[in-house]
Each structure stands twice: as structure tokens, then as C-alpha cells.
Design a protein around this motif. Structure first.
Motif, mmCIF file in Angstrom:
data_model
loop_
_atom_site.group_PDB
_atom_site.id
_atom_site.type_symbol
_atom_site.label_atom_id
_atom_site.label_comp_id
_atom_site.label_asym_id
_atom_site.label_seq_id
_atom_site.Cartn_x
_atom_site.Cartn_y
_atom_site.Cartn_z
ATOM 1 N N SER A 9 0.822 -1.205 0.000
ATOM 2 C CA SER A 9 0.000 0.000 0.000
ATOM 3 C C SER A 9 0.859 1.259 0.000
ATOM 4 O O SER A 9 0.472 2.288 0.516
ATOM 5 C CB SER A 9 -0.924 -0.023 1.234
ATOM 6 O OG SER A 9 -1.955 0.921 1.091
ATOM 7 N N ASP A 10 2.032 1.152 -0.598
ATOM 8 C CA ASP A 10 2.925 2.312 -0.634
ATOM 9 C C ASP A 10 3.372 2.637 -2.054
ATOM 10 O O ASP A 10 4.551 2.805 -2.333
ATOM 11 C CB ASP A 10 4.115 2.112 0.290
ATOM 12 C CG ASP A 10 4.893 0.834 -0.008
ATOM 13 O OD1 ASP A 10 4.412 0.016 -0.803
ATOM 14 O OD2 ASP A 10 5.990 0.671 0.545
ATOM 15 N N GLY A 11 2.383 2.733 -2.945
ATOM 16 C CA GLY A 11 2.672 3.108 -4.322
ATOM 17 C C GLY A 11 3.192 4.534 -4.402
ATOM 18 O O GLY A 11 2.918 5.373 -3.539
ATOM 19 N N HIS A 12 3.939 4.811 -5.433
ATOM 20 C CA HIS A 12 4.557 6.125 -5.626
ATOM 21 C C HIS A 12 4.585 6.413 -7.123
ATOM 22 O O HIS A 12 4.537 5.496 -7.944
ATOM 23 C CB HIS A 12 5.979 6.109 -5.040
ATOM 24 C CG HIS A 12 6.561 7.453 -4.833
ATOM 25 N ND1 HIS A 12 7.151 8.174 -5.839
ATOM 26 C CD2 HIS A 12 6.636 8.218 -3.723
ATOM 27 C CE1 HIS A 12 7.583 9.330 -5.365
ATOM 28 N NE2 HIS A 12 7.272 9.386 -4.072
ATOM 29 N N ARG A 13 4.705 7.684 -7.484
ATOM 30 C CA ARG A 13 4.781 8.054 -8.898
ATOM 31 C C ARG A 13 6.156 7.736 -9.502
ATOM 32 O O ARG A 13 6.302 7.653 -10.706
ATOM 33 C CB ARG A 13 4.456 9.534 -9.073
ATOM 34 C CG ARG A 13 3.000 9.835 -8.671
ATOM 35 C CD ARG A 13 2.589 11.253 -8.902
ATOM 36 N NE ARG A 13 2.017 11.592 -10.180
ATOM 37 C CZ ARG A 13 1.074 10.953 -10.843
ATOM 38 N NH1 ARG A 13 0.601 9.841 -10.373
ATOM 39 N NH2 ARG A 13 0.609 11.384 -11.987
ATOM 40 N N ASP A 14 7.143 7.564 -8.647
ATOM 41 C CA ASP A 14 8.504 7.240 -9.073
ATOM 42 C C ASP A 14 8.725 5.742 -8.844
ATOM 43 O O ASP A 14 8.660 5.278 -7.706
ATOM 44 C CB ASP A 14 9.490 8.059 -8.245
ATOM 45 C CG ASP A 14 10.948 7.780 -8.567
ATOM 46 O OD1 ASP A 14 11.243 6.806 -9.300
ATOM 47 O OD2 ASP A 14 11.800 8.535 -8.055
ATOM 48 N N THR A 70 6.726 0.253 -4.417
ATOM 49 C CA THR A 70 6.772 -1.214 -4.381
ATOM 50 C C THR A 70 5.771 -1.822 -5.359
ATOM 51 O O THR A 70 5.760 -3.034 -5.555
ATOM 52 C CB THR A 70 6.470 -1.758 -2.969
ATOM 53 O OG1 THR A 70 5.178 -1.300 -2.567
ATOM 54 C CG2 THR A 70 7.519 -1.310 -1.982
ATOM 55 N N THR A 71 4.914 -0.988 -5.944
ATOM 56 C CA THR A 71 3.914 -1.459 -6.914
ATOM 57 C C THR A 71 3.982 -0.610 -8.170
ATOM 58 O O THR A 71 4.482 0.516 -8.146
ATOM 59 C CB THR A 71 2.484 -1.364 -6.319
ATOM 60 O OG1 THR A 71 2.168 0.019 -6.067
ATOM 61 C CG2 THR A 71 2.361 -2.180 -5.049
ATOM 62 N N TRP A 72 3.437 -1.158 -9.261
ATOM 63 C CA TRP A 72 3.408 -0.406 -10.522
ATOM 64 C C TRP A 72 2.259 -0.901 -11.371
ATOM 65 O O TRP A 72 1.922 -2.092 -11.351
ATOM 66 C CB TRP A 72 4.724 -0.549 -11.274
ATOM 67 C CG TRP A 72 4.939 0.570 -12.246
ATOM 68 C CD1 TRP A 72 4.856 0.512 -13.605
ATOM 69 C CD2 TRP A 72 5.253 1.922 -11.911
ATOM 70 N NE1 TRP A 72 5.112 1.749 -14.140
ATOM 71 C CE2 TRP A 72 5.359 2.632 -13.114
ATOM 72 C CE3 TRP A 72 5.434 2.609 -10.709
ATOM 73 C CZ2 TRP A 72 5.653 3.994 -13.166
ATOM 74 C CZ3 TRP A 72 5.727 3.956 -10.755
ATOM 75 C CH2 TRP A 72 5.834 4.632 -11.970
ATOM 76 N N CYS A 73 1.649 0.011 -12.135
ATOM 77 C CA CYS A 73 0.558 -0.363 -13.037
ATOM 78 C C CYS A 73 0.409 0.693 -14.123
ATOM 79 O O CYS A 73 1.013 1.757 -14.061
ATOM 80 C CB CYS A 73 -0.758 -0.518 -12.270
ATOM 81 S SG CYS A 73 -1.437 1.031 -11.618
ATOM 82 N N ALA A 74 -0.400 0.366 -15.097
ATOM 83 C CA ALA A 74 -0.799 1.309 -16.143
ATOM 84 C C ALA A 74 -2.303 1.180 -16.307
ATOM 85 O O ALA A 74 -2.853 0.090 -16.149
ATOM 86 C CB ALA A 74 -0.090 0.997 -17.461
ATOM 87 N N TRP A 75 -2.984 2.291 -16.606
ATOM 88 C CA TRP A 75 -4.429 2.242 -16.784
ATOM 89 C C TRP A 75 -4.875 3.310 -17.762
ATOM 90 O O TRP A 75 -4.187 4.297 -17.999
ATOM 91 C CB TRP A 75 -5.159 2.400 -15.446
ATOM 92 C CG TRP A 75 -5.128 3.768 -14.854
ATOM 93 C CD1 TRP A 75 -6.101 4.734 -14.935
ATOM 94 C CD2 TRP A 75 -4.065 4.366 -14.095
ATOM 95 N NE1 TRP A 75 -5.696 5.872 -14.272
ATOM 96 C CE2 TRP A 75 -4.461 5.667 -13.739
ATOM 97 C CE3 TRP A 75 -2.807 3.919 -13.670
ATOM 98 C CZ2 TRP A 75 -3.649 6.530 -12.998
ATOM 99 C CZ3 TRP A 75 -2.004 4.768 -12.931
ATOM 100 C CH2 TRP A 75 -2.427 6.049 -12.600
ATOM 101 N N GLY A 95 2.420 3.857 -9.283
ATOM 102 C CA GLY A 95 2.167 2.834 -8.288
ATOM 103 C C GLY A 95 0.667 2.676 -8.062
ATOM 104 O O GLY A 95 -0.121 3.559 -8.406
ATOM 105 N N LEU A 96 0.282 1.567 -7.477
ATOM 106 C CA LEU A 96 -1.136 1.327 -7.186
ATOM 107 C C LEU A 96 -1.601 2.170 -6.001
ATOM 108 O O LEU A 96 -0.799 2.520 -5.127
ATOM 109 C CB LEU A 96 -1.360 -0.154 -6.897
ATOM 110 C CG LEU A 96 -1.328 -1.027 -8.150
ATOM 111 C CD1 LEU A 96 -0.855 -2.429 -7.830
ATOM 112 C CD2 LEU A 96 -2.685 -1.041 -8.817
ATOM 113 N N PRO A 97 -2.895 2.502 -5.957
ATOM 114 C CA PRO A 97 -3.415 3.324 -4.854
ATOM 115 C C PRO A 97 -3.241 2.649 -3.493
ATOM 116 O O PRO A 97 -3.328 1.426 -3.378
ATOM 117 C CB PRO A 97 -4.903 3.466 -5.178
ATOM 118 C CG PRO A 97 -5.027 3.163 -6.631
ATOM 119 C CD PRO A 97 -3.939 2.195 -6.946
ATOM 120 N N ALA A 98 -3.029 3.471 -2.474
ATOM 121 C CA ALA A 98 -2.971 2.993 -1.095
ATOM 122 C C ALA A 98 -4.376 2.621 -0.633
ATOM 123 O O ALA A 98 -5.379 3.106 -1.180
ATOM 124 C CB ALA A 98 -2.388 4.074 -0.194
#
Length: 133
Positions: free
Chosen positions: A19-24, A29-34, A50-53
Motif C-alpha cells: 500500500s505504498d505506491g509512488h509516482r517514481d 513497491t507497486t506499478w501499473c498502467a491504466w 504505483g497502485l493506490p494505497a
């Protein structure tokens, strides 16, 4: 996909992947595209982040001000892709601080949780995705 299925999807992502996604990507710790349905017929833009917290997941939307930077109604989401691995870079070559690496996301576990919760998705060797078009 119903709003409840989307909410369950994002909650599962935060619980399983973090739950600690970031723009960098170096800090995330997560990544996605939408993308959204209206973007499919205009410029075909995909956001990456990153994915939403967990605290950014609401009943009908991803909340404003989180890692995604603005609210997104679940009914507007057309496609989300989560890669099994993603690369990151940080620092600067000029001052010899450049570092890089690859992070792994546990898509097999995420898929198990989503399947047991009745959230339709597709899992491949490369990605987990929800594609609604």
C-alpha cells in the motif's frame, strides 16, 4: 465490473502487493498502467504509477490526492495492467550515483485472492489485467 468488484480489486492489490505506491518507480513497491474509456477514443493515453494505497480506495472511485493524483470513477476505467516485474532507475550518471534494478510483484497470489473474491481478471506470464473493451 461493478463498483464493488473494483473496490475489492484495489483493496486486494494494496493488501497483497503493498500500500505504498509512488509516482517514481524507484520509490514504489507497486506499478501499473491504466486508461479510461473516453481516452480510448481520443488520444489512447495510459497513465503509469504505483497502485493506490488502501486509504485512497473508496466505494465508487479512487480518491483525489493519492498516488494517482486525481480521482478516477470505477465506471470510467477501461483497462488496468499490472506487470509481474518493473524496472527502476535513480541517481545521476554525471555524479556517479546512478542505480537501477527490477522489482517483482506477486501476481500469482493476487490472482488467487481476486479469483476467490469473484473479481474477473486475466493472468499471464507477464501481467495481470482487467480489460473491459
Amino acid at each position: 465490473m461493478t463498483d464493488q468488484q473494483w473496490k475489492t480489486f484495489f483493496e486486494a492489490c494494496a493488501t497483497v502487493l503493498g500500500s505504498d505506491g509512488h509516482r517514481d518507480p524507484a520509490k514504489s513497491t507497486t506499478w501499473c498502467a491504466w486508461t479510461l474509456f473516453d481516452r480510448l477514443s481520443s488520444d489512447l493515453h495510459y497513465w503509469t504509477c504505483g497502485l493506490p494505497a488502501l486509504q485512497d480506495v473508496a466505494g465508487s472511485h479512487v480518491k483525489d490526492g493519492g498516488v494517482w493524483g486525481q480521482p478516477f470513477l470505477y465506471t470510467t476505467l477501461a483497462h488496468i495492467v499490472i506487470p509481474r516485474t518493473f524496472d527502476w532507475e535513480a541517481g545521476d550518471f554525471a555524479d556517479d550515483t546512478h542505480t537501477h534494478g527490477t522489482k517483482v510483484q506477486n501476481l500469482d497470489e493476487l490472482s488467487r485472492v481476486l479469483a476467490s473474491s469473484g473479481v474477473p481478471h486475466r493472468l499471464t506470464d507477464l501481467v495481470l489485467e482487467i480489460k473491459l473493451y
